[in-house]
Design an enzyme around this catalytic site. Structure first.
Site, short mmCIF file in Angstrom:
data_model
loop_
_atom_site.label_atom_id
_atom_site.label_comp_id
_atom_site.label_asym_id
_atom_site.label_seq_id
_atom_site.Cartn_x
_atom_site.Cartn_y
_atom_site.Cartn_z
N ARG A 1 0.83 -1.20 0.00
CA ARG A 1 0.00 0.00 0.00
C ARG A 1 0.87 1.25 0.00
NH1 ARG A 1 -2.38 1.05 4.38
NH2 ARG A 1 -3.95 2.44 3.49
N LYS B 1 4.54 -6.89 11.30
CA LYS B 1 3.78 -7.24 10.09
C LYS B 1 4.11 -8.66 9.63
CE LYS B 1 2.28 -5.26 5.71
NZ LYS B 1 2.22 -4.01 4.93
N ARG C 1 -1.55 4.20 13.47
CA ARG C 1 -0.44 3.86 14.37
C ARG C 1 -0.90 3.96 15.82
NH1 ARG C 1 4.01 7.93 11.56
NH2 ARG C 1 3.92 7.01 9.46
#
Length: 328
Positions: free
Chosen positions: A121, A186, A325
């Site tokens: 992204r 991630k 975040r």
């Protein structure tokens, strides 16, 4: 080097045993000099080769290669028919499907051992070491346009999380709108791209990248905390996860999701996403191109919009180029 020769060479070396140059030449139907050039190409792709005088060449520890036959055999019987293409190298699985969307059938899947121009992204590069992770995309058609796609990227995240959990992995969370995390690191990402009529028939490509066995050397280009399936399996005491089995598991869930989504929508997936929501009930910072918003993440609504409780009251955010975040 032709893709089929690369696949043939890798298929022989994947057993981790030594193979002489003459044996490889015979199998490929090329000279010893050509074999050496092909092996050099593998080195350029980041494939670690071991050579020994008198014994030949090997891939230390072997390598599990992706195979359409193996993946297809692990898909459920009676499910949707998927047209699988497995390539050693491609610029981007999403790009390949998008470029041929008009000609390809719904359910076309492009799977690659490596991407030279993989994308995440917000224009980020998706780091794609050879034969270590999963990079694949699926093409689908929707007749009701973009309105039928609300919340779809969140439902795709649920499919990935549930597949990983089926192998015994735990602690998987979903970060709105497109990331799969473990302990805020991630593990996987999702990239949806659409072409066609936004109000009518459109083509959708769902791109998925999952870190399966990422080496530290390959990960030097990653600019955020990350984790992979192999390290999770070791720490959590699970068996090694096969890339072919993992790919088949996600594809099966995606096919079932896409077949029913126009009628069901995100409402039927909301609770499954909320069960795994990263930062739920915690203070977060949502960043767009024009503003930053501080608030407490209270969940998502039935359309998949993010719900934040802010000083100005409850606010909804619908995706786009955003960054979410935790607020430390």
């Amino acid at each position: 080097m032709q893709q089929d020769q690369l696949q043939s060479l890798l298929a022989v070396l994947a057993d981790g045993e030594y193979h002489s140059g003459s044996e490889l030449g015979e199998l490929l139907g090329v000279s010893r000099t050509a074999v050496w050039k092909h092996l050099q190409k593998l080195a350029e792709l980041g494939v670690a080769l071991d050579s020994s005088r008198g014994r030949g060449y090997r891939l230390p520890g072997g390598m599990e290669l992706l195979a359409a036959e193996s993946i297809s055999a692990q898909l459920p019987e009676g499910g949707l028919s998927l047209a699988l293409e497995v390539l050693p190298l491609v610029d981007s699985t999403n790009t390949r499907l998008m470029a041929n969307a008009e000609q390809l059938p719904a359910g076309a899947v492009c799977i690659a051992e490596q991407q030279s121009a993989g994308r995440g992204r917000r224009g980020r590069t998706w780091v794609s070491p050879f034969a270590r992770n999963l990079y694949f995309s699926m093409l689908w058609r929707f007749d009701g346009g973009a309105a039928e796609l609300e919340g779809l990227s969140l439902a795709v995240g649920v499919c990935i999380a549930e597949t990983l959990e089926s192998f015994g992995l735990t602690g998987i969370t979903l970060k709105w709108p497109n990331d799969v995390l473990v302990e805020n690191k991630k593990l996987a990402g999702i990239l949806l791209e659409m072409s066609g009529d936004p109000a009518g028939t459109c083509h959708l490509v769902i791109g998925v990248g999952i870190n399966v066995e990422m080496s530290l050397a390959a990960a030097t280009g990653i600019d955020q905390p990350w984790v992979d399936v192999a390290s999770l399996a070791r720490v959590q005491g699970c068996e090694r996860v096969s890339r072919n089995a993992l790919c088949a598991g996600v594809l099966a869930r995606l096919a079932a999701l896409l077949e029913d989504y126009p009628e069901q929508g995100f409402a039927d997936w909301r609770e499954r996403w909320m069960m795994r929501a990263a930062f739920l009930g915690a203070p977060v910072r949502l960043i767009t191109a024009t503003q930053e918003t501080l608030g407490t993440l209270t969940g998502v609504d039935k359309s998949g919009a993010l719900v934040l409780s802010t000083a100005a009251g409850e606010q909804l955010f619908y995706g786009g180029e955003v960054s979410l975040r935790p607020e430390s």
